[in-house]
Structures are given as C-alpha cells and as structure tokens.
Design an enzyme around this catalytic site. Structure first.
Site, PDB file in Angstrom:
ATOM      1  N   HIS A 169      -8.010  -1.053   6.951  1.00 47.09           N
ATOM      2  CA  HIS A 169      -8.089  -2.690   7.250  1.00 47.09           C
ATOM      3  C   HIS A 169      -8.745  -3.430   6.445  1.00 47.09           C
ATOM      4  CE1 HIS A 169      -8.557  -5.517  10.469  1.00 47.09           C
ATOM      5  NE2 HIS A 169      -9.923  -5.597  10.234  1.00 47.09           N
ATOM      6  N   ASN A 204       0.754  -1.215  -0.112  1.00 44.82           N
ATOM      7  CA  ASN A 204      -0.224  -0.086   0.077  1.00 44.82           C
ATOM      8  C   ASN A 204       0.896   1.439   0.007  1.00 44.82           C
ATOM      9  OD1 ASN A 204      -2.884  -0.346   0.334  1.00 44.82           O
ATOM     10  ND2 ASN A 204      -2.167  -1.822   1.588  1.00 44.82           N
TER      11      ASN A 204
HETATM   12  C1  GRF Z   1      -3.172  -4.242   4.293  1.00 44.69           C
HETATM   13  O1  GRF Z   1      -3.853  -5.107   3.818  1.00 44.69           O
HETATM   14  C2  GRF Z   1      -3.739  -3.335   5.239  1.00 44.69           C
HETATM   15  O2  GRF Z   1      -5.026  -3.447   5.218  1.00 44.69           O
HETATM   16  C3  GRF Z   1      -3.486  -3.997   6.489  1.00 44.69           C
HETATM   17  O3  GRF Z   1      -2.229  -4.524   6.509  1.00 44.69           O
HETATM   18  C4  GRF Z   1      -2.009  -4.894   5.031  1.00 44.69           C
HETATM   19  C5  GRF Z   1      -0.561  -4.285   4.782  1.00 44.69           C
HETATM   20  O4  GRF Z   1      -0.117  -4.644   3.551  1.00 44.69           O
HETATM   21  N1  GRF Z   1      -3.477  -2.980   7.615  1.00 44.69           N
HETATM   22  P1  GRF Z   1       1.064  -3.911   2.740  1.00 44.69           P
HETATM   23  O5  GRF Z   1       2.145  -3.680   3.738  1.00 44.69           O
HETATM   24  O6  GRF Z   1       0.775  -2.681   2.483  1.00 44.69           O
HETATM   25  O7  GRF Z   1       1.492  -4.917   1.680  1.00 44.69           O
END
Ligand code: GRF
Length: 194
Positions: free
Chosen positions: A112, A17
């Site tokens: 989330h 993300n």
């Molecule tokens: C995401 O799916 C978010 O919803 C959750 O943790 C995950 C993080 O994934 N809070 P990344 O580190 O962004 O790949």
C-alpha cells in the site's frame, strides 16, 4: 524452478510492481514462482506483462458474480486449482471477505502506498501533500478483512520535498515499492519452505 514457492499475484491495473516480481522471479533472485496472475479487470495491462513472460493468467470479473462472497469463493477455488501457497496483492482494488482471508490466513500480502496506519484507501499522495507531511512511503502488510489494516511486515519511507506534486511523489514512492516488495516476498517464501 526448483525450490520456489508457488505464488499468485492479483492485480487490477498497470502491474508495474508485478513486472518487478516477474523479473526477480525469472532472474532467480526471488524464491517464489508466479504460478498465475489473476485480475478482476480484463483490460489490466498487467495481464499483458504476465503473458509476455509466459505466465498463466485468469480474469474474474465482479459483474459475473452476484455477491462478494460468490466472487471470493470463485477466487478461492481458482487459487486452490493453481496450488498457490502465497497470495500477493499488487494493485488489486478489491477488499477480500472474511472467509477467504481466514482460509488463507497469514498467506496473503498487500503493498500500500503510504506509511500505514496513515492514509488507508485511495489518494494517499494527495492526502500526504495536503497534510504538509515531510515523509511518505510504502507498506507491505498481511491482509485481513479490513481496508489496508492487517499486521505490518515492513515499511519503506521516502522524503517529501517542497516542490513535490502528486506525480513526483508517486514516482518516488513506487520506486521504493519496487525495491521493497520482492525482498519481503523472497523472505517469506524462504521461511515458508524451510
Ligand atoms: C501500487 O502503488 C500499490 O502500492 C498499490 O497499487 C499500485 C499498483 O501499481 N496497491 P502497479 O499496478 O503495480 O503499477
């Protein structure tokens, strides 16, 4: 970087993300600039993503602090030092204590991987599949001192298919996250700077 909101992104892991947020920020599509990426894990791959984009990074390891309050105070000072006006949790695997949340009231966001209030906490994909849900999704919300419990800002649902696995549902949900989070951040950043 004129007229963009100084923002911190907090991570603990992969940072996929975060990568979208970096790309949207550097591409000028998101009116927030990432002033710093902070991780509680020194080996989080997201730190490498930040470095590759020339973004400052900081590591605050829990083992270096005697209590959650001490940790959160160090985190607050760090966030202040960077002058950030928005704090974006993106896979940051710690609960923030009340003083920190109150200090930055209304300025901390989290994403989330469930349609809150369903499935706060971990293993959301497995829990949705085991419950026989037909729909899953992701939620962006303001952070308070509860676990994944602050006011919801926006959600993005995804379908669950009969042949889904944890991996396939995770993949679909994360794609929805990549499309959602930067838009919400952009909207909030624009409003904050009005
Ligand atoms: C995401 O799916 C978010 O919803 C959750 O943790 C995950 C993080 O994934 N809070 P990344 O580190 O962004 O790949």
């Amino acid at each position: 970087m004129n007229n963009t909101l100084p923002t911190a992104v907090l991570i603990s892991g992969n940072g996929s993300n975060l990568q979208v947020l970096i790309d949207k920020s550097l591409g000028g599509e998101m009116q927030a600039n990432i002033a710093v990426v902070i991780s509680d894990k020194a080996d989080a791959y997201g730190l490498e993503r930040a470095r590759q984009a020339g973004i400052r990074t900081e590591v605050l390891s829990a083992k270096d602090y005697a209590s959650r309050e001490n940790y959160d105070e160090a985190l607050r000072l760090k966030l202040e030092a960077y002058g950030v006006q928005l704090i974006v949790l993106s896979g940051f695997m710690r609960i923030l204590s009340a003083p920190l949340v109150q200090y930055f009231a209304g300025k901390i966001l989290n994403i989330h991987p469930s349609l809150l209030p369903k499935y706060p906490g971990l293993h959301t994909f497995r829990r949705a599949l085991e419950a026989g849900d037909k729909e899953h999704g992701t939620t962006v919300h303001f952070v308070d001192e509860s676990l994944d419990g602050g006011p919801i800002i926006r959600q993005s649902p995804v379908p669950i298919y009969s042949d889904d696995t944890v991996e396939s549902l995770k993949e679909r949900t994360q794609q929805a996250e990549y499309d959602l989070y930067w838009r919400v951040i952009d909207e909030i950043a624009r409003k904050t700077m009005e």
